[in-house]
Write a protein that holds these residues in place. Structure first.
Motif, PDB file in Angstrom:
ATOM      1  N   ARG A  83       2.865  21.507   3.279  1.00  0.00           N
ATOM      2  CA  ARG A  83       2.580  20.372   2.418  1.00  0.00           C
ATOM      3  C   ARG A  83       2.803  19.079   3.190  1.00  0.00           C
ATOM      4  N   GLY A  84       1.823  18.188   3.055  1.00  0.00           N
ATOM      5  CA  GLY A  84       1.949  16.888   3.725  1.00  0.00           C
ATOM      6  C   GLY A  84       2.281  15.810   2.709  1.00  0.00           C
ATOM      7  N   ILE A 101       1.445  12.387   0.544  1.00  0.00           N
ATOM      8  CA  ILE A 101       0.260  11.900  -0.150  1.00  0.00           C
ATOM      9  C   ILE A 101      -0.484  10.888   0.711  1.00  0.00           C
ATOM     10  N   THR A 102       0.229  10.208   1.564  1.00  0.00           N
ATOM     11  CA  THR A 102      -0.419   9.235   2.439  1.00  0.00           C
ATOM     12  C   THR A 102      -1.256   9.904   3.515  1.00  0.00           C
ATOM     13  N   ASP A 103      -1.034  11.187   3.732  1.00  0.00           N
ATOM     14  CA  ASP A 103      -1.869  11.907   4.681  1.00  0.00           C
ATOM     15  C   ASP A 103      -3.254  12.159   4.100  1.00  0.00           C
ATOM     16  N   THR A 104      -3.372  12.174   2.789  1.00  0.00           N
ATOM     17  CA  THR A 104      -4.629  12.486   2.129  1.00  0.00           C
ATOM     18  C   THR A 104      -5.508  11.247   1.964  1.00  0.00           C
ATOM     19  N   PHE A 105      -4.889  10.113   1.695  1.00  0.00           N
ATOM     20  CA  PHE A 105      -5.639   8.898   1.420  1.00  0.00           C
ATOM     21  C   PHE A 105      -5.575   7.945   2.608  1.00  0.00           C
ATOM     22  N   LYS A 106      -6.677   7.261   2.802  1.00  0.00           N
ATOM     23  CA  LYS A 106      -6.777   6.314   3.884  1.00  0.00           C
ATOM     24  C   LYS A 106      -5.968   5.062   3.539  1.00  0.00           C
TER      25      LYS A 106
END
Length: 109
Positions: A5-6, A8-13
């Motif tokens: 699990r990463g 949430i900032t890894d998912t959104f630019k």
């Protein structure tokens, strides 16, 4: 098998706001010039404006249900020192309802 699990900032630019320096450079709007031409009011309009100010001034007591002259007399009786100019205006026009009645004459009590 566990999924990594990463954040949430890894998912959104990540979008950074551009700082604007022009907000500080703006001057507030200047007030209108003192020599600007004001619309000339007729004597009637000036009188009615003064009477409205008298209606809105609560130092002289409530104004609903009585005429402006009655209110002026009541304020004078109680030592509230209403402006003499108001009485002069009221005595000048004794039959015009715009002069004799207060702002709230059309509202029921």
């Amino acid at each position: 098998m566990t999924a990594k699990r990463g954040l949430i900032t890894d998912t959104f630019k990540v979008v950074k706001k551009v700082k604007r320096g022009d907000r500080r450079d703006k001057k507030p709007p200047s007030p209108p010039a003192a020599d600007a031409e004001l619309p000339h009011l007729s004597e009637r309009e000036t009188d009615l404006q003064e009477l409205k100010k008298f209606d809105l001034d609560w130092r002289f007591g409530p104004c609903t249900g009585i005429s402006r002259l009655q209110r002026w007399d009541r304020a004078a009786l109680h030592g509230l020192n209403p402006p003499q100019e108001i009485k002069d205006i009221l005595l000048k026009e004794t039959t015009d309802p715009d002069y004799t009645h207060s702002l709230w004459r059309e509202y029921p009590l």
